[in-house]
Motif scaffolding. Structure first.
Motif, PDB file in Angstrom:
ATOM      1  N   GLY A 169       0.794  -1.224   0.000  1.00 56.90           N
ATOM      2  CA  GLY A 169       0.000   0.000   0.000  1.00 56.90           C
ATOM      3  C   GLY A 169       0.825   1.272   0.000  1.00 56.90           C
ATOM      4  O   GLY A 169       0.349   2.326   0.437  1.00 56.90           O
TER       5      GLY A 169
ATOM      6  N   ASP B 250      -0.907   4.155  -1.726  1.00 51.67           N
ATOM      7  CA  ASP B 250      -2.351   4.305  -1.520  1.00 51.67           C
ATOM      8  C   ASP B 250      -2.723   5.590  -0.792  1.00 51.67           C
ATOM      9  O   ASP B 250      -3.884   6.005  -0.841  1.00 51.67           O
ATOM     10  CB  ASP B 250      -2.895   3.108  -0.720  1.00 51.67           C
ATOM     11  CG  ASP B 250      -2.876   1.828  -1.543  1.00 51.67           C
ATOM     12  OD1 ASP B 250      -2.637   1.916  -2.763  1.00 51.67           O
ATOM     13  OD2 ASP B 250      -3.084   0.748  -0.962  1.00 51.67           O
TER      14      ASP B 250
ATOM     15  N   PRO C 283      -6.628   4.447   5.334  1.00 49.66           N
ATOM     16  CA  PRO C 283      -7.543   4.749   4.225  1.00 49.66           C
ATOM     17  C   PRO C 283      -8.554   5.846   4.553  1.00 49.66           C
ATOM     18  O   PRO C 283      -8.794   6.741   3.732  1.00 49.66           O
ATOM     19  CB  PRO C 283      -8.234   3.403   3.978  1.00 49.66           C
ATOM     20  CG  PRO C 283      -7.238   2.384   4.417  1.00 49.66           C
ATOM     21  CD  PRO C 283      -6.567   2.989   5.610  1.00 49.66           C
TER      22      PRO C 283
ATOM     23  N   SER D 227      -1.435   9.464  -8.823  1.00 44.84           N
ATOM     24  CA  SER D 227      -2.578   8.602  -8.549  1.00 44.84           C
ATOM     25  C   SER D 227      -3.367   9.142  -7.376  1.00 44.84           C
ATOM     26  O   SER D 227      -2.806   9.444  -6.343  1.00 44.84           O
ATOM     27  CB  SER D 227      -2.107   7.178  -8.248  1.00 44.84           C
ATOM     28  OG  SER D 227      -1.210   7.180  -7.173  1.00 44.84           O
TER      29      SER D 227
ATOM     30  N   PRO E 203      -7.286   9.004  -5.077  1.00 43.02           N
ATOM     31  CA  PRO E 203      -8.500   8.241  -4.825  1.00 43.02           C
ATOM     32  C   PRO E 203      -9.622   8.736  -5.734  1.00 43.02           C
ATOM     33  O   PRO E 203      -9.719   9.919  -6.041  1.00 43.02           O
ATOM     34  CB  PRO E 203      -8.823   8.538  -3.359  1.00 43.02           C
ATOM     35  CG  PRO E 203      -7.556   9.081  -2.783  1.00 43.02           C
ATOM     36  CD  PRO E 203      -6.847   9.746  -3.914  1.00 43.02           C
TER      37      PRO E 203
END
Length: 593
Positions: free
Chosen positions: A32, A35, A471, A586, A588
């Protein structure tokens, strides 16, 4: 001079162990990794400086937001440039150098300790260095510290082996100088000060200065450092002159003499950082220090009596001197950064390899000799602090709810964010894990099992944070302004203007891929002047700051909103991003306003 080497070779094949360490460290450092959006301010600044170097092709001058950046030297930006070429410009690529050097550090640490003390000590030491919150965090961030720690450790391991390995082993000393040079290119003077301070303390305490002058190649080594690190510094001075030298002085000597950017915390700041950052292994350090000091005093007494001079010969380093070396490395680095006026948790990262050497060798002794002084007290301390941490994790949701209102300035939707079940799961893991650690560690016949449980607790708590807490934190706190910056960058041309008002987040420059005009709250006159710009303008700001906008912004249209942030434009926006391409940062996927 010292007793026979203390080694334990009853371990699986070395290549099997290396494969296991490689897999585990890669999982923990890379899982991750891309992320979460870049955190501000250091990650945002570093990633954007690397991106600007990648975009411009200028591999000499680092810039941030189009302006000269000398807070850090160039080496990490070189690594990021390579990473952007391989992976594209995104969060993963920005952080990949740190993760890669984190993995390399664990493997190097294992090989060093295995060479000197056997596979058991090597494996234990490598796992201790990997399984602590400080090193796991530093290896997952787009900052200089993971790379710095690798090179300062390389330098000191090269110093040790060059001084102690017989015959051709002397050539390891080149690692001392190469590591210093690359560490200096990574983070400036601290890159050579940490190795030189440690080496000087050890040579003095062990009485080995004569041997160093014979085997250490100090003149040739100094030339190597200057040849490797000097050209970039010379080029910067020749190209930028006083603009470089004055800023560099502020970020080196100035940072040491006076607090910078509000980081002048208390004198004892690094005590809890080491205690919690290196938990649970940190609780073994007091007993390890005590034994190390006693062994040094005993040898010193023999030397003073003429029975066994400290500098009598060059040995393999397998006796107690390795602990002396690690203890002086830890203490010297700790004091150096404590004396510095600017203090941040990651600054003491270069001492963590030394801490893991001390703790690992102490634990290895405790496995061989259950009556090792201080081991039972250390175990009780580990479990006690672990229980306190469990209470702390269980209390986090309540504490967050109580103080969330104070975070609204930087985190507009703070009161809407929920930490979720993650803290409770972490508390449960700690409670159960520490109970098992105490049960097995206090049972002399089953003590080795406790180590695996303690390491498993650290890895599990860390993975819980990565998978359950981060997250949501990213979605509500980190990504919103970055999504808007990305959208602005898609729609503004080279001559247009992007203003960030009331939110000074360097990562906005990375996501918009352009220069950003940062205007702090309260500088409305400066904003008024910026709004007179004839070209197209966009303003990114917290929604709560709209009331502070001057009347010149009254005609600006709201384009996008994300969790407390809003993007205004002087003209309608044409393109609304739906997803990022491999060449773009990148982000979300938008999930609501």
């Amino acid at each position: 001079m010292e007793g026979p080497p203390v080694r334990d070779d009853r371990q699986p094949n070395q290549w099997t162990t290396i494969a296991i360490l490689l897999a585990l460290s890669s999982l923990l450092f890379f899982l991750g990794l891309g992320d979460m959006g870049l955190t501000d301010r250091d990650e945002g600044r570093n990633a954007e400086a690397g991106r600007e170097m990648f975009a411009s092709g200028d591999l000499v001058t680092p810039t941030f937001n189009g302006e000269l950046r000398v807070a850090k030297p160039v080496f990490v930006y070189w690594l990021m440039t390579i990473s952007y070429h391989v992976f594209g410009v995104n969060e993963f690529a920005a952080r990949a150098p740190s993760a890669l050097f984190g993995v390399a550090l664990i493997l190097m640490h294992y090989l060093f300790l295995t060479r000197l003390r056997g596979p058991t000590a090597g494996l234990v030491g490598a796992l201790m260095l990997l399984l602590n919150i400080e090193m796991l965090a530093l290896g997952r961030m787009a900052i200089t510290d993971s790379v710095l720690i690798f090179f300062t450790t390389l330098s000191l391991y090269g110093f040790w082996l060059g001084l102690h390995e017989p015959g051709a082993g002397r050539h390891w000393i080149w690692g001392f100088y190469v590591g210093m040079a690359l560490a200096t290119l990574t983070k400036g003077p601290v890159g050579f000060l940490v190795p030189l301070l440690t080496a000087g303390l050890y040579l003095t305490a062990a009485g080995r200065w004569t041997i160093f002058w014979q085997r250490g190649l100090p003149i040739a080594g100094t030339v190597v450092v200057m040849l490797l690190a000097g050209p970039w510094y010379a080029a910067m001075f020749l190209i930028h002159g006083d603009a470089y030298s004055e800023q560099a002085k502020v970020h080196t000597v100035g940072r040491f003499l006076a607090p910078m950017e509000g980081h002048g915390v208390g004198f004892w700041f690094y005590v809890p950082v080491l205690l919690l950052g290196f938990f649970p292994w940190s609780l073994m350090l007091p007993a390890a220090f005590s034994q190390t000091y006693k062994s040094w005093r005993a040898q010193r007494s023999l030397a003073d009596a003429g029975a066994s001079p400290l500098h009598s010969h060059v040995d393999s380093g397998s006796g107690k001197e390795l602990e002396w070396f690690a203890a002086l490395w830890l203490v010297g680095t700790f004091i150096f950064f404590t004396v510095s006026s600017t203090r941040l948790p990651h600054y003491i990262g270069p001492l963590f390899p030394a801490a893991s050497v001390l703790a690992a060798l102490y634990w290895a002794r405790a496995l061989k000799d259950p009556s090792t002084a201080g081991i039972r007290g250390s175990i009780h301390a580990v479990t006690g602090v672990g229980y306190l941490l469990a209470i702390g994790f269980a209390s986090l949701p309540w504490l967050y709810g109580k103080f969330a209102g104070k975070l609204v300035k930087e985190f507009p939707t703070a009161v809407q964010f929920d930490l979720g079940i993650g803290p409770y799961l972490a508390a449960a893991v700690l409670l159960i894990g520490m109970g098992l650690v105490g049960y097995f560690a206090l049972n002399e016949a089953r003590r080795d099992t406790a180590f695996g449980i303690a390491g498993g607790v650290v890895a599990t708590v860390f993975l819980l944070a990565v998978l359950t807490v981060i997250p949501g934190l990213n979605r509500y706190a980190i990504a919103p302004p970055q999504e808007l910056a990305y959208a602005a960058g898609l729609n503004l041309g080279p001559e247009d203007q992007l203003i960030a008002f009331g939110t000074l987040r360097p990562s906005m420059a990375f996501y918009s891929r352009r220069k950003v005009l940062f205007i702090p709250p309260g500088e409305s006159k400066r904003l008024q002047a910026a709004l007179a710009y004839p070209g197209r303008t966009m303003i990114l700001l917290p929604e709560a700051m709209q009331e502070a906008l001057p009347r010149e912004a009254a005609t600006y249209q709201p384009i996008l909103k994300r969790y407390g942030y809003i993007l205004l434009a002087s003209q309608p926006m044409v393109t609304i991003p739906q997803s990022a391409t491999p060449e773009q940062p990148s982000l979300p996927k938008p999930s609501g306003h």
